[in-house]
Design an enzyme around this catalytic site. Structure first.
Site, PDB file in Angstrom:
ATOM      1  N   LYS A  79       0.858  -1.199   0.000  1.00 29.14           N
ATOM      2  CA  LYS A  79       0.000   0.000   0.000  1.00 29.14           C
ATOM      3  C   LYS A  79       0.889   1.242   0.000  1.00 29.14           C
ATOM      4  O   LYS A  79       1.911   1.297   0.707  1.00 29.14           O
ATOM      5  CB  LYS A  79      -0.884  -0.037   1.242  1.00 29.14           C
ATOM      6  CG  LYS A  79      -1.950   1.049   1.310  1.00 29.14           C
ATOM      7  CD  LYS A  79      -2.833   0.828   2.558  1.00 29.14           C
ATOM      8  CE  LYS A  79      -3.938   1.875   2.641  1.00 29.14           C
ATOM      9  NZ  LYS A  79      -4.751   1.726   3.858  1.00 29.14           N
ATOM     10  N   SER A 154      -9.583   1.981   3.127  1.00 33.50           N
ATOM     11  CA  SER A 154      -8.741   2.710   2.215  1.00 33.50           C
ATOM     12  C   SER A 154      -7.757   1.796   1.446  1.00 33.50           C
ATOM     13  O   SER A 154      -7.150   2.272   0.482  1.00 33.50           O
ATOM     14  CB  SER A 154      -7.950   3.771   2.968  1.00 33.50           C
ATOM     15  OG  SER A 154      -7.146   3.178   3.952  1.00 33.50           O
ATOM     16  N   SER A 178      -9.782  -0.241   7.366  1.00 32.02           N
ATOM     17  CA  SER A 178      -9.232  -0.091   6.019  1.00 32.02           C
ATOM     18  C   SER A 178      -8.552  -1.305   5.415  1.00 32.02           C
ATOM     19  O   SER A 178      -8.210  -1.278   4.243  1.00 32.02           O
ATOM     20  CB  SER A 178      -8.244   1.081   6.002  1.00 32.02           C
ATOM     21  OG  SER A 178      -8.961   2.295   6.100  1.00 32.02           O
TER      22      SER A 178
END
Lengths: 484, 533, 102
Positions: A79, A154, A178
């Protein structure tokens, strides 16, 4: 209801480690698939083709002793809010669009040492603020199951990459859900470790007392294997626990005799999509058939999680994001002759940050500002303690808590334009972070919406540092669903 | 109320006669701690002597630069040093203290917040007695100053406006070397009533910190910065009291500027009151800076929102708990402080208060004194004092008289001359034993301590080289004394007849014969013995 | 309790503290949105928090103290590589028109 065998990538790592499979071939296949699929999904912002191939080739050439690593040759998507010396670390924000980190996050170092090969950085909601990965400066991420829909957020890029086999394993971060929520929306496994279980050094801070890095994978075993590598005390992170790390893989396949599964009535709400409640019911039945006891528990403070979270997280974020000021790195707005330092800050941040980030900075600044601290921030920290106490009590009556991860399956891109309605996606996940305990989302079935089959996720939560219990309970369900 | 009456009460400040004004000052001090590494990360610390001359931005790491993703880690040594200072100031040491973020934007503050301690500082209530000196009589006394608290925080970087080469830069240049240096902030009660008492305290605090080894206290390097909070109580002849608004003067880093700023504020605030009648009330206290060139304080422009720091507990750091064991182990490590040493010197060496105070006023002088005293009673120098008390007394006198004099001549402090404890001890012992005369001390010091520093030559070698070693041979002394008695028969008779003063002429004669290489006192005794007196 | 909009002046004040330049349109929009969010947050007011100790940290850790042993500094190239403006070894910023924040 389809039963899909979990895709256990650690078995592939074992083959590479023993010389029976080629890491370079594996990387090449992955990169080709990314080239083909990523334009539709926008899961990756960038890939490190040359780097990944070089590392893979070196691994293949290495002697057996050097190859014998737990994640040997597994491709990993990271990420983009996790610092890597390879490529850029943008947090999907214009303000860091060209930022290159001179250091690697601790988890990145540990994964590299365990033989994993980083293939690229994935898109996210800007600075991890969002539940849909639409707040991304480089375009929204799309759900592989239906590209008109969000993958969740996210960690949407990592979830889409994992779900679409664009990597073997993926890293995400979880502040209020997330990792878990995008895992649920994409049909993957997503694990949020106990707060302090995994080092935060190198994770661009959002809600410092809530954040954790964790794996998104296609099997519970892979999640356990990744956790094994990244868990453990880090002297560079003052909040990392020195609680000993269990051997998660050793016990993973041992069903828990007399497992007590708590189901809070607050989790099975009429506000949930019918498919979600059906998935929970199916899980309850399955656990019963495996000999587990289903226990009714009460978590009356569940509904206050969003309110609590949206005081604490923005407050911490407003302070954590103050360093993005255009002075030492990142975007600096050009100034006109009569503009000064104040304008440099105000313009750079206004032009560099997206709307959701600005919104949260504003909330956070407000709740900490003079006269409001006691009414908002202090009160939220008090309710936080009550929420933690409530979980502690519940875990006396059960070993794991069962419920939905998300109230609905994946929604359409652009559908939730009201910030508050977006925040309410996290109702089942925020309390895990508030209390600092561990949670995992695993595939729990599908919902048919329009012409699409959309994944539905189930969430299990366990007490702090009880990841072994959590993973074993998850494995029990996963195996039962796979027909095993 | 009549219009006339109103006008009077509204303009008291314009018409009243001031009977007296009383200055009131509280002091905030920032001390840069000389740990090897910074407060929240392990790159070297610019306040440590090894790194004084570091090039700009050479003591930086991702944590100092506040790069995305970094985290702070506390420096144990900084916490210990802070506790040491707290103990020296007799503060309560908190069993539990925590870290808070002080949020504001400035280019020398990389994170956009400073890590500090807001409501639960490491050190609480304390008090310390400082020496006071009567400049007229030289008498020393003490005065008690209350300490409100002391806490740890981190220093900011520096903004400059000059490029290497001296050119002015039309903006600011950021150097992060100082960013993250451990800073101990000490806050006193407003217990000072004069600029002089503030300066005395500041000097004593610096001295204590130097003794503790927590800083070198080099003022020009900004190791200690002072912020006096000043107001004045004005008493009019008709018995009314008016308190002027409190003014904080920021960032003073010399004793001279502390004195100047406080004295200036005293005058300025009275004049201000005369003009405006404004008195202390609720609201922000005024902030001023000191103009060292024009010797005035200057109002600093502030943005209205400069003071909403939005303090909240730092989620990246965990609290500090100080156990009784840890506290005792730190206390046991505390070196003897100036005030304790002074007491010991007065008791053990029977030194007068003035002398004892002078010895402890300067750390290096004091250490030199202690070391020399100990050496002088050890075997290597053969003692001769008959015990440490006499040795201490003699060495104190030697340092405060002869060595201080040489220091004055060279414009250096005693400790700066570079003389070693061994040299001081040897000098004292040789004088005590009579190997050299009292009059040899100054020439020897002049030879050993020069502009360029101190020579490492031993005192014995130096005395030999300068021909200052005294003759002690009994035979030779007898010859000279007999010769003197023969050469000065009148003086000899006078002595025999009880006119004591006459011995001087005989001693003088022996001096002439011996070229001054005799100890006057023992010659005196020898002559008396020969003359039956 | 539904959230009533914040006053525009409040929004501007917070934006100033946060160093965010907002257009008039943004001020108006945020005024509504923040009001709604704070309205939701006000659900916390219904909770009895008397005598409850605030929980700032999830884990009861204390004293994470490191030894005072130096590590290698970051090479200056790494610091300056991402810098928007530099002058020699320094980071460069525009003139500061007022005195410092602390």
């Amino acid at each position: 209801m389809t039963t899909i065998a979990p895709d256990e990538r650690v078995l592939h790592a074992a083959r590479i480690a023993s010389g029976n499979a080629s890491a370079e071939e594996s990387v090449r296949t992955t990169l080709a698939r990314i080239a083909d699929r990523n334009p539709k999904l926008n899961a990756y912002r960038e890939t490190f083709d040359a780097h990944a191939l070089a590392v893979a080739a070196a691994l293949d050439r290495a002697p057996a002793s050097a190859k014998a690593k737990p994640l040997a040759g597994l491709t990993i998507a990271v990420k983009d809010n996790i610092a890597t010396t390879e490529g850029k670390t943008t947090c999907s924000s214009k303000i860091l669009a060209n930022y290159q980190s001179p250091y690697d996050a601790t988890v990145v170092r540990r994964l590299r040492d365990a033989g994993a090969i980083m293939v690229g950085k994935t898109n996210l909601d800007e600075f991890a603020m969002g539940s849909s990965s639409e707040n991304c400066a480089f375009g929204p991420v799309r759900n592989p199951h239906d590209t008109t829909r969000v993958p969740g957020g996210s960690s949407g890029g990592s979830a889409a990459a994992i779900a679409d086999s664009l990597c073997d394993i993926a890293l995400g971060s979880d502040t209020g859900g997330s990792i878990r929520q995008p895992a649920a929306l994409c049909g993957a496994v997503g694990l949020k470790p106990t707060y302090g279980r995994v080092s935060r050094y190198g994770l661009v801070a959002f809600g410092s007392s809530l954040d954790q890095i964790g794996p998104l994978t296609r099997s519970v075993r892979d999640a356990a294997a990744v956790l094994q590598v990244i868990a453990g005390h880090d002297p560079l992170d003052s909040t990392s626990a020195d609680t000993p790390v269990d051997d998660y893989l050793a016990t993973l396949d041992q069903p828990i005799k007399g497992l007590r599964v708590g189901v809070p009535k607050e989790y099975v709400s009429e506000a949930n999509d019918a498919s979600v409640n059906a998935a929970v019911e199916r899980a309850i039945d399955t656990y019963r058939s495996l000999g587990a006891t289903i226990v009714d528990v009460d978590l009356p403070l569940t509904d206050l999680g969003i309110s609590t979270y949206y005081v604490i997280a923005p407050a911490e974020a407003s302070s954590n994001l103050a360093r993005f000021d255009g002075i030492r790195y990142g975007y600096r707005a050009p100034l006109s002759r009569d503009e000064d330092l104040f304008d440099l800050y105000a313009k750079s941040r206004a032009e560099g940050f997206g709307a959701e980030v600005k919104r949260r900075i504003m909330i956070g600044t407000y709740v900490l500002s003079s006269g409001y601290y006691d009414a908002y921030y202090k009160r939220a920290l008090q309710v936080r303690r009550l929420i933690k106490n409530e979980f502690d009590t519940a875990f006396q009556a059960c070993d794991v808590l069962l419920g939905p991860t998300s109230p609905t399956p994946a929604f359409e891109i652009g559908k939730k334009s009201d910030p508050l309605s977006m925040y309410l996606c996290d109702v089942y996940t925020v309390n895990t972070n508030i209390a600092g305990i561990c949670g995992i989302s695993i595939p729990g079935g599908f919902a048919t919406v329009g012409g699409s089959k959309l994944p539905v996720g189930l969430q299990l939560q366990a007490a702090a540092f009880a990841e072994s219990t959590l993973l074993r309970a998850a494995r029990m369900l996963e195996r039962a669903y796979a027909g095993g | 109320m009549t219009a006339a009456h109103q006008a009077t009460s509204e303009s008291i400040h314009q018409t009243a006669t001031i009977a007296r004004t009383q200055l009131k000052v509280g002091l905030e001090i920032h001390v840069e701690l000389a740990t090897r590494t910074k407060m929240f990360t392990r790159v070297p610390n610019v306040a440590h002597p090894d790194y004084y001359d570091a090039e700009p931005n050479s003591l930086v790491d991702p944590v100092v630069a506040a790069l995305p993703g970094v985290l702070p880690v506390m420096n144990r040594r900084a916490v210990e040093m802070a506790i040491m200072v707290g103990l020296a100031l007799n503060c309560d040491i908190a069993e539990f203290s925590k870290w808070d973020r002080k949020n504001y934007f400035y280019p020398d503050l990389p994170k956009g917040y400073q890590i500090s301690q807001y409501d639960l500082p490491l050190c609480g209530d304390g008090a310390i007695d400082i020496p006071t000196r009567d400049t007229a009589t030289g008498d020393v006394g003490t005065r008690r100053i209350g300490i409100i608290r002391a806490h740890l925080e981190e220093d900011t970087g520096k903004l400059g406006h000059e490029l290497p080469g001296g050119h002015h830069y039309a903006g600011s240049l950021v150097d992060l070397n100082r960013a993250g240096t451990p800073l101990l902030e000490i806050v006193t009660q407003p217990d000072f009533d004069s600029a002089e008492s503030v300066v005395e305290f500041a000097k004593e605090l610096r001295n204590i910190c130097r003794f503790l080894g927590v800083t070198e206290g080099i003022m020009q390097k900004g190791h200690m910065r002072f912020e006096p909070n000043v107001n004045v109580i004005i008493e009019t002849t008709d018995g009314h009291h008016f308190a002027t608004p409190i003014v904080e003067v920021k960032n003073l880093n010399s004793f001279r500027s502390v004195r100047g700023a406080i004295e200036f504020e005293h005058k300025r605030q009275v004049e201000e009151w005369r003009k405006t009648g404004r008195v202390m009330g609720r609201g922000m206290k005024q902030t001023r800076g000191w103009d060292d060139v024009n010797l005035v304080t200057v109002l600093q422009r502030e943005k209205e929102d400069a003071h909403d720091y939005r303090y909240f507990p730092d989620p990246d750091l965990v609290p500090v708990t100080v156990s009784a064991e840890w506290l005792e182990s730190i206390r046991a490590q505390l070196p003897e402080l100036p005030i304790q040493r002074k007491k010991r010197y007065m008791e053990s060496y029977e030194l007068p208060a003035k002398d004892a105070q002078k010895l402890v006023d300067e750390r290096d002088t004091c250490f030199l004194f202690d070391a020399a005293t100990k050496l002088s009673v050890m075997g290597t120098h053969g003692g001769g004092f008959g015990g440490e008390p006499k040795a201490g007394y003699a060495i104190a006198k030697l340092l405060l008289n002869n060595v201080a004099k040489r220091g004055n001549e060279l414009g250096k402090e005693i400790g700066e001359l570079g003389l070693s404890a061994a040299q001081i001890a040897e000098l004292a012992v040789m004088k005590e034993k009579g190997t050299i005369g009292a009059q040899a001390v100054d020439p020897i010091l002049a030879a050993l301590a020069t502009e360029a520093g101190a020579s490492s030559e031993s005192v014995a070698a130096c005395a030999e080289r300068l021909g200052l070693v005294q003759v002690r041979d009994d035979g030779q002394l007898d010859v000279w004394c007999d010769a003197a008695i023969v050469a000065q028969p009148q003086a000899a008779d006078d002595v025999r007849n009880g006119k004591d003063a006459a011995i001087g002429r005989l001693v003088g004669h022996v001096m002439k014969l011996s070229g001054g290489k005799v100890d006057a006192k023992s010659v005196n005794e020898r002559l008396r013995a020969k003359l039956g007196r | 309790m539904s959230g009533s909009a914040l006053r525009d002046s409040e929004v501007r004040h917070v934006a100033k503290l946060a160093r965010l330049r907002l257009s008039e349109e943004e001020v108006a929009r945020l005024s509504d949105q923040l009001g709604a969010i704070l309205g939701h947050i006000s659900k916390l007011n219904a909770v009895d928090v008397a005598d409850v100790e605030p929980m700032a940290h999830p884990l009861p850790i204390t004293n994470r103290l490191a030894d005072d042993v130096p590590t290698a500094p970051m090479p200056i190239e790494d610091l300056l590589r991402n810098a928007p403006a530099k002058e020699g070894r320094f980071l460069a910023v525009p003139k500061v028109l007022a005195e410092g924040g602390a």
